[in-house]
Design an enzyme around this catalytic site. Structure first.
Site, PDB file in Angstrom:
ATOM      1  N   GLY A 286      42.205  28.768  38.398  1.00 59.27           N
ATOM      2  CA  GLY A 286      42.405  30.260  38.230  1.00 59.27           C
ATOM      3  C   GLY A 286      41.058  31.002  37.947  1.00 59.27           C
ATOM      4  O   GLY A 286      40.344  30.679  37.646  1.00 59.27           O
ATOM      5  N   CYS A 287      41.532  32.329  38.134  1.00 61.52           N
ATOM      6  CA  CYS A 287      40.221  33.429  37.886  1.00 61.52           C
ATOM      7  C   CYS A 287      39.678  33.354  36.326  1.00 61.52           C
ATOM      8  O   CYS A 287      38.712  32.969  35.947  1.00 61.52           O
ATOM      9  CB  CYS A 287      40.508  34.578  38.320  1.00 61.52           C
ATOM     10  N   PHE A 288      40.754  33.753  35.293  1.00 56.61           N
ATOM     11  CA  PHE A 288      40.093  33.312  33.794  1.00 56.61           C
ATOM     12  C   PHE A 288      39.671  32.170  33.719  1.00 56.61           C
ATOM     13  O   PHE A 288      38.590  31.853  32.726  1.00 56.61           O
ATOM     14  CB  PHE A 288      41.418  33.904  33.021  1.00 56.61           C
TER      15      PHE A 288
END
Length: 322
Positions: free
Chosen positions: A131-133
Site C-alpha cells: 500500500g501507499c502509506f
C-alpha cells in the site's frame, strides 16, 4: 529486447492510468489488452486523455488468459480473490496485485517491497504490491526497526494527496472539501498497519512495538509525507550510517543530508528520507509519490525484478521540481 505480453485488469482508475503511462513506453512490455467493465468499448486515450498519441488500445471487458506472460490487477480491494477464482492464468504468468487482498503473503503471494524482498520477488510468480502509506512508513522506519531502536510506541503522522482516495467520487475527495482543508481519518486504525507490522517482524523477530499512526487528508493531488519519531540515544552520524547501509543496494530509496520536500518525488518512483536527532529523538521524514512508489511505479519495479530486467527500466522519471 524481448517483449513481454502484458495485460492490465481494472485500468480505468488512477493507478490503472499510471500503469498505462509507464507501460506504453516500457521497452520490454507489449500491452496485449486493457480491461475495464465500466469503460468497455472506449479508447484508452478517451478515459486517460494524457495518453493521446501514446496508446491506441480500446478497453475490453473480456479476460484473455492464454499467452499472457504478465498481469497487473488494479481491481478494488476485496475483488481480486474472486477474480482469480473465476479466471485461471498459467502458473508461469506473473501476477502483480495492487489491492490489499494478498498482502499477508497468503496463497503463494510474495509481498512486493523490493527494499526487503528483492530476492523473493525475482523468483516470484505472484506478487502483492504494498500500500501507499505502508510503503512510505516502512521505508522510513525499516533501518531503525532492524537495529532494534524502535521500542514501545512509535509515533507516526502522514499526509496524502487526494488521488490516494481513488477516482470514484466521495465527499472527502471533492475539490470543494479538499481545497484549503485538512482532516484526519482512521486514527490509529489504518488498514495498512497490518502489513507494516508484518514486514517489521520479518526484519526483526523481536519487534512488538505499537504503531500510533495519524493519517491526514491533504489539499493537494499527489504525494505522501511521513514524519516518524522514536527515542534514540545515538548520534546523527550513527543513524545516517545505519540508514545508508540498509539502503545501499536500493534502486530508488535515497537518504538525503539536506532538508527534503514533496515535489522532489512527485512523478517519480523515488523514496527520499531525511533524518534528524533532536531532544533525544530520532526524527525520520519520508516522501513518495502515492501513485508511483506507492502503487503503479513499485508494481513496474516488481515486474522488472520478476523478469530479470534492470530494476529501473521504464522508471527513469524526473520530478516536477517546481
Amino acid at each position: 529486447m524481448k517483449q513481454i505480453k502484458t495485460a492490465i485488469i481494472g485500468a480505468a482508475g488512477y493507478t490503472g492510468g499510471e500503469l498505462l503511462r509507464l507501460l506504453v513506453h516500457h521497452p520490454a512490455c507489449e500491452l496485449v489488452y486493457v480491461h475495464s467493465n465500466s469503460q468497455k468499448g472506449k479508447k484508452v486515450s478517451v478515459v486517460h486523455p494524457d495518453l493521446i498519441g501514446d496508446c491506441e488500445l480500446v478497453f475490453t471487458d473480456e479476460v484473455q488468459t492464454e499467452g499472457i506472460e504478465a498481469v497487473f490487477l488494479g481491481l478494488p480491494h476485496g475483488e481480486t480473490k474472486g477474480f482469480l477464482e473465476k479466471h485461471s492464468f498459467n502458473p508461469e504468468t506473473v501476477i502483480i496485485d495492487l489491492s490489499t487482498d494478498f498482502r499477508n503473503e497468503a496463497h503463494g503471494f510474495v509481498y512486493g517491497l523490493p527494499e526487503v524482498n528483492k530476492s523473493k520477488i525475482q523468483k516470484a510468480k505472484r506478487i502483492a504490491n504494498p500500500g501507499c502509506f505502508a510503503s512510505a512508513i516502512q521505508l522510513a522506519l525499516l533501518p531503525a526497526v532492524a537495529k532494534g531502536w524502535a521500542k514501545n510506541q512509535i509515533h507516526i503522522s502522514g499526509i496524502t494527496g487526494s488521488t490516494g482516495a481513488g477516482k470514484k467520487l466521495a465527499e472527502t475527495s471533492h475539490f470543494s472539501y479538499r481545497t484549503g482543508n485538512m482532516s484526519v481519518y482512521k486514527l490509529f486504525d489504518h488498514q495498512h498497519l497490518a502489513e507494516i507490522s508484518q514486514t517489521f517482524s520479518q526484519v526483526n523477530t523481536d519487534f512488538d512495538s505499537e504503531l500510533l499512526f495519524v493519517p491526514y487528508r491533504g489539499n493537494f493531488t499527489r504525494g505522501i509525507w511521513i514524519t516518524a519519531y522514536l527515542p534514540f540515544e545515538g548520534t546523527i552520524e550513527e543513524a545516517l550510517s545505519a540508514y545508508r547501509e540498509f539502503y545501499v543496494g536500493a534502486a530508488f530509496t535515497h537518504v538525503s543530508d539536506q532538508d527534503i520536500d514533496l515535489k522532489q518525488v512527485v512523478n517519480t518512483n523515488k523514496c527520499i528520507i531525511h533524518l534528524q536527532v533532536k531532544k533525544g529523538q530520532l526524527v525520520i521524514y519520508s516522501v513518495i509519490d502515492n501513485l508511483l512508489k506507492g502503487a503503479s511505479g513499485q508494481a513496474v519495479q516488481n515486474f522488472n525484478l520478476a523478469f530479470g530486467l534492470d530494476e529501473k527500466e521504464g522508471l527513469r522519471l524526473k520530478s516536477i521540481a517546481f
